[in-house]
Design a protein around this motif. Structure first.
Motif, PDB file in Angstrom:
ATOM      1  N   PRO A  91     -28.559  31.993 110.143  1.00 37.20           N
ATOM      2  CA  PRO A  91     -27.762  32.896 110.975  1.00 37.20           C
ATOM      3  C   PRO A  91     -27.915  32.646 112.474  1.00 37.20           C
ATOM      4  O   PRO A  91     -28.916  32.087 112.929  1.00 37.20           O
ATOM      5  N   ALA A  92     -26.933  33.122 113.224  1.00 33.26           N
ATOM      6  CA  ALA A  92     -27.036  33.222 114.677  1.00 33.26           C
ATOM      7  C   ALA A  92     -27.615  34.595 114.962  1.00 33.26           C
ATOM      8  O   ALA A  92     -26.958  35.613 114.756  1.00 33.26           O
ATOM      9  N   GLY A  93     -28.858  34.651 115.372  1.00 34.36           N
ATOM     10  CA  GLY A  93     -29.475  35.935 115.697  1.00 34.36           C
ATOM     11  C   GLY A  93     -29.905  36.705 114.455  1.00 34.36           C
ATOM     12  O   GLY A  93     -29.930  36.162 113.347  1.00 34.36           O
ATOM     13  N   ASN A  94     -30.242  37.979 114.681  1.00 35.05           N
ATOM     14  CA  ASN A  94     -30.841  38.789 113.630  1.00 35.05           C
ATOM     15  C   ASN A  94     -29.806  39.719 112.995  1.00 35.05           C
ATOM     16  O   ASN A  94     -29.160  40.502 113.684  1.00 35.05           O
ATOM     17  N   ALA A  95     -29.702  39.643 111.668  1.00 38.53           N
ATOM     18  CA  ALA A  95     -28.714  40.439 110.937  1.00 38.53           C
ATOM     19  C   ALA A  95     -29.091  41.922 110.951  1.00 38.53           C
ATOM     20  O   ALA A  95     -30.265  42.276 111.092  1.00 38.53           O
ATOM     21  N   ASP A  96     -28.085  42.790 110.771  1.00 39.48           N
ATOM     22  CA  ASP A  96     -28.316  44.244 110.717  1.00 39.48           C
ATOM     23  C   ASP A  96     -29.334  44.610 109.643  1.00 39.48           C
ATOM     24  O   ASP A  96     -30.192  45.473 109.858  1.00 39.48           O
ATOM     25  N   THR A  97     -29.245  43.944 108.488  1.00 41.62           N
ATOM     26  CA  THR A  97     -30.133  44.288 107.368  1.00 41.62           C
ATOM     27  C   THR A  97     -31.599  44.026 107.710  1.00 41.62           C
ATOM     28  O   THR A  97     -32.479  44.713 107.208  1.00 41.62           O
ATOM     29  N   PHE A  98     -31.830  43.033 108.561  1.00 41.65           N
ATOM     30  CA  PHE A  98     -33.202  42.726 108.991  1.00 41.65           C
ATOM     31  C   PHE A  98     -33.826  43.967 109.628  1.00 41.65           C
ATOM     32  O   PHE A  98     -34.943  44.368 109.305  1.00 41.65           O
ATOM     33  N   TYR A  99     -33.065  44.622 110.516  1.00 45.77           N
ATOM     34  CA  TYR A  99     -33.561  45.826 111.190  1.00 45.77           C
ATOM     35  C   TYR A  99     -33.576  47.025 110.235  1.00 45.77           C
ATOM     36  O   TYR A  99     -34.504  47.832 110.255  1.00 45.77           O
ATOM     37  N   GLN A 100     -32.529  47.110 109.375  1.00 38.10           N
ATOM     38  CA  GLN A 100     -32.467  48.231 108.418  1.00 38.10           C
ATOM     39  C   GLN A 100     -33.668  48.214 107.475  1.00 38.10           C
ATOM     40  O   GLN A 100     -34.113  49.248 107.006  1.00 38.10           O
ATOM     41  N   GLN A 101     -34.182  47.005 107.205  1.00 38.62           N
ATOM     42  CA  GLN A 101     -35.354  46.910 106.324  1.00 38.62           C
ATOM     43  C   GLN A 101     -36.664  47.164 107.070  1.00 38.62           C
ATOM     44  O   GLN A 101     -37.743  46.986 106.514  1.00 38.62           O
ATOM     45  N   GLY A 102     -36.541  47.562 108.341  1.00 42.36           N
ATOM     46  CA  GLY A 102     -37.724  47.976 109.086  1.00 42.36           C
ATOM     47  C   GLY A 102     -38.369  46.882 109.930  1.00 42.36           C
ATOM     48  O   GLY A 102     -39.400  47.115 110.549  1.00 42.36           O
ATOM     49  N   TYR A 103     -37.780  45.708 109.952  1.00 40.96           N
ATOM     50  CA  TYR A 103     -38.334  44.651 110.808  1.00 40.96           C
ATOM     51  C   TYR A 103     -37.862  44.864 112.238  1.00 40.96           C
ATOM     52  O   TYR A 103     -36.806  45.448 112.474  1.00 40.96           O
ATOM     53  N   GLN A 104     -38.659  44.386 113.181  1.00 39.56           N
ATOM     54  CA  GLN A 104     -38.331  44.639 114.587  1.00 39.56           C
ATOM     55  C   GLN A 104     -38.320  43.397 115.445  1.00 39.56           C
ATOM     56  O   GLN A 104     -37.673  43.365 116.484  1.00 39.56           O
ATOM     57  N   HIS A 105     -39.072  42.378 115.049  1.00 37.36           N
ATOM     58  CA  HIS A 105     -39.315  41.267 115.959  1.00 37.36           C
ATOM     59  C   HIS A 105     -38.755  39.948 115.424  1.00 37.36           C
ATOM     60  O   HIS A 105     -38.852  39.682 114.227  1.00 37.36           O
ATOM     61  N   SER A 106     -38.252  39.142 116.370  1.00 40.13           N
ATOM     62  CA  SER A 106     -37.673  37.860 115.967  1.00 40.13           C
ATOM     63  C   SER A 106     -38.697  36.944 115.304  1.00 40.13           C
ATOM     64  O   SER A 106     -38.328  36.117 114.475  1.00 40.13           O
ATOM     65  N   TRP A 107     -39.990  37.118 115.646  1.00 37.96           N
ATOM     66  CA  TRP A 107     -40.977  36.247 115.000  1.00 37.96           C
ATOM     67  C   TRP A 107     -41.130  36.555 113.516  1.00 37.96           C
ATOM     68  O   TRP A 107     -41.702  35.781 112.767  1.00 37.96           O
ATOM     69  N   GLN A 108     -40.573  37.727 113.088  1.00 34.75           N
ATOM     70  CA  GLN A 108     -40.596  38.059 111.656  1.00 34.75           C
ATOM     71  C   GLN A 108     -39.416  37.436 110.914  1.00 34.75           C
ATOM     72  O   GLN A 108     -39.375  37.440 109.690  1.00 34.75           O
ATOM     73  N   MET A 109     -38.455  36.915 111.670  1.00 36.13           N
ATOM     74  CA  MET A 109     -37.240  36.359 111.054  1.00 36.13           C
ATOM     75  C   MET A 109     -37.490  35.132 110.187  1.00 36.13           C
ATOM     76  O   MET A 109     -36.943  35.041 109.083  1.00 36.13           O
ATOM     77  N   PRO A 110     -38.277  34.140 110.662  1.00 34.23           N
ATOM     78  CA  PRO A 110     -38.412  32.916 109.857  1.00 34.23           C
ATOM     79  C   PRO A 110     -38.850  33.184 108.413  1.00 34.23           C
ATOM     80  O   PRO A 110     -38.265  32.638 107.474  1.00 34.23           O
ATOM     81  N   GLU A 111     -39.860  34.081 108.243  1.00 32.74           N
ATOM     82  CA  GLU A 111     -40.320  34.364 106.881  1.00 32.74           C
ATOM     83  C   GLU A 111     -39.243  35.106 106.084  1.00 32.74           C
ATOM     84  O   GLU A 111     -39.010  34.836 104.909  1.00 32.74           O
ATOM     85  N   TRP A 112     -38.572  36.044 106.758  1.00 31.80           N
ATOM     86  CA  TRP A 112     -37.485  36.811 106.132  1.00 31.80           C
ATOM     87  C   TRP A 112     -36.378  35.861 105.647  1.00 31.80           C
ATOM     88  O   TRP A 112     -35.887  35.981 104.531  1.00 31.80           O
ATOM     89  N   LEU A 113     -36.044  34.891 106.497  1.00 33.73           N
ATOM     90  CA  LEU A 113     -34.996  33.918 106.142  1.00 33.73           C
ATOM     91  C   LEU A 113     -35.445  33.030 104.983  1.00 33.73           C
ATOM     92  O   LEU A 113     -34.678  32.767 104.054  1.00 33.73           O
ATOM     93  N   HIS A 114     -36.698  32.581 105.070  1.00 37.11           N
ATOM     94  CA  HIS A 114     -37.230  31.715 104.014  1.00 37.11           C
ATOM     95  C   HIS A 114     -37.184  32.421 102.664  1.00 37.11           C
ATOM     96  O   HIS A 114     -36.787  31.835 101.653  1.00 37.11           O
ATOM     97  N   GLN A 115     -37.554  33.706 102.674  1.00 36.16           N
ATOM     98  CA  GLN A 115     -37.543  34.471 101.417  1.00 36.16           C
ATOM     99  C   GLN A 115     -36.128  34.645 100.872  1.00 36.16           C
ATOM    100  O   GLN A 115     -35.921  34.755  99.675  1.00 36.16           O
ATOM    101  N   MET A 116     -35.150  34.665 101.774  1.00 38.02           N
ATOM    102  CA  MET A 116     -33.746  34.770 101.354  1.00 38.02           C
ATOM    103  C   MET A 116     -33.204  33.464 100.800  1.00 38.02           C
ATOM    104  O   MET A 116     -32.160  33.448 100.169  1.00 38.02           O
TER     105      MET A 116
END
Ligand code: ZN
Length: 291
Positions: A6-31
């Motif tokens: 993705p370009a930037g952080n998806a809405d669902t990332f924040y809805q699931q309680g994540y806040q920081h871009s450094w949490q994105m790589p693991e979130w993306l990998h799991q997806m």
């Protein structure tokens, strides 16, 4: 090999309680995604330490990282002060990219304002050349600058103009935004032939190696008289383009692009949809090849 993210952080990332871009790589990998374009489009507002952590998390999770440079860059401004500022924004983006370990930065060439397109492209070529020279002097050469195909008629950045910019230095790579191309051609990106024509032109002018690792932006787009109006989600089927013919063209051309999904809000979920369409097309290819 092909990369989706993705370009930037998806809405669902924040809805699931994540806040920081450094949490994105693991979130993306799991997806099941493997690319991420960090957005500096409103400026570079992150600390060096944060940049380093984002990069480290990307390496741990096998995520290919790129950065979108600020939107207000204008390589073709008729005012020298603004061209100099644009050079500085690109250098600032390159610096943060180097800290992150991001391989690519995406840059908007700018606007055609008060001058002919010819004069605008000449100004942009001069500014970009100076940017490259200064980037080399600062030891930022490991990061690839990707001038992007833009979607409004008053912007500098048609496919031909981006190819002209990339012709300046063999390290430059085009970022082909197919939503923007769809807008500029008033809905012209429909068949795999339409997409292949784009790749053929890039290959003709920039060579096989560069077309094979091209950077791609994709989303559905609404356009009007001025070109691009807004991006939509992949499920908003009232708007084009479809990804299937692009997947077909990528497979037929044997490309290894990074594909960044720029849907509104659902960019991560949609990147996954694009990935599944690609694999379906790929399976179809194998199916017809073996009896
Ligand atoms: Zn862009």
């Amino acid at each position: 090999m092909i990369w989706f993210g993705p370009a930037g952080n998806a809405d669902t990332f924040y809805q699931q309680g994540y806040q920081h871009s450094w949490q994105m790589p693991e979130w993306l990998h799991q997806m099941g995604l493997n690319a991420y374009e960090y957005q500096c489009n409103k400026g570079i507002h992150l600390k060096d330490e944060t940049a380093f952590v984002i990069g480290e998390k990307c390496r741990e999770n096998n995520i290919r990282l790129s950065i979108h440079a600020p939107y207000y860059i204008n390589l073709a401004s008729t005012e020298k002060v603004k061209r100099d500022k644009s050079i500085q924004y690109i250098l600032d983006t390159l610096r943060i990219a180097k800290i992150m370990g991001a391989e690519r930065i995406v840059v908007h060439p700018g606007y055609v304002s008060g001058v002919s397109r010819q004069v605008a492209i000449e100004l942009a070529l001069d500014t970009l050349l100076e940017t490259i020279q200064r980037a080399d002097a600062l030891d930022f050469s490991e990061v690839t600058i990707c001038p992007e195909v833009l979607g409004k008629f008053n912007q500098l950045g048609t496919l031909e103009e981006v190819i002209a910019l990339c012709s300046l230095d063999e390290r430059l790579l085009p970022c082909i935004d197919f939503a923007h191309m769809h807008a500029l051609t008033l809905g012209g990106m429909n068949t795999s032939e339409d997409f292949k024509r784009v790749f053929k032109l890039v290959e003709k002018h920039l060579g096989r190696e560069r077309v094979s690792k091209v950077h791609i932006h994709f989303s559905r787009v609404e356009f009007g008289k001025g070109g691009e109006k807004r991006h939509w989600s992949y499920k908003d089927e009232d708007y084009g383009p479809n990804f299937d013919p692009l997947a077909r063209a990528i497979l037929d051309f044997g490309l290894n692009p990074v594909i960044i999904c720029e849907s509104r809000d659902t960019m991560a979920e949609d990147a996954l949809i694009l990935k599944s369409i690609f694999h379906r097309e790929q399976a179809g290819t194998t199916g017809t090849a073996s009896p």
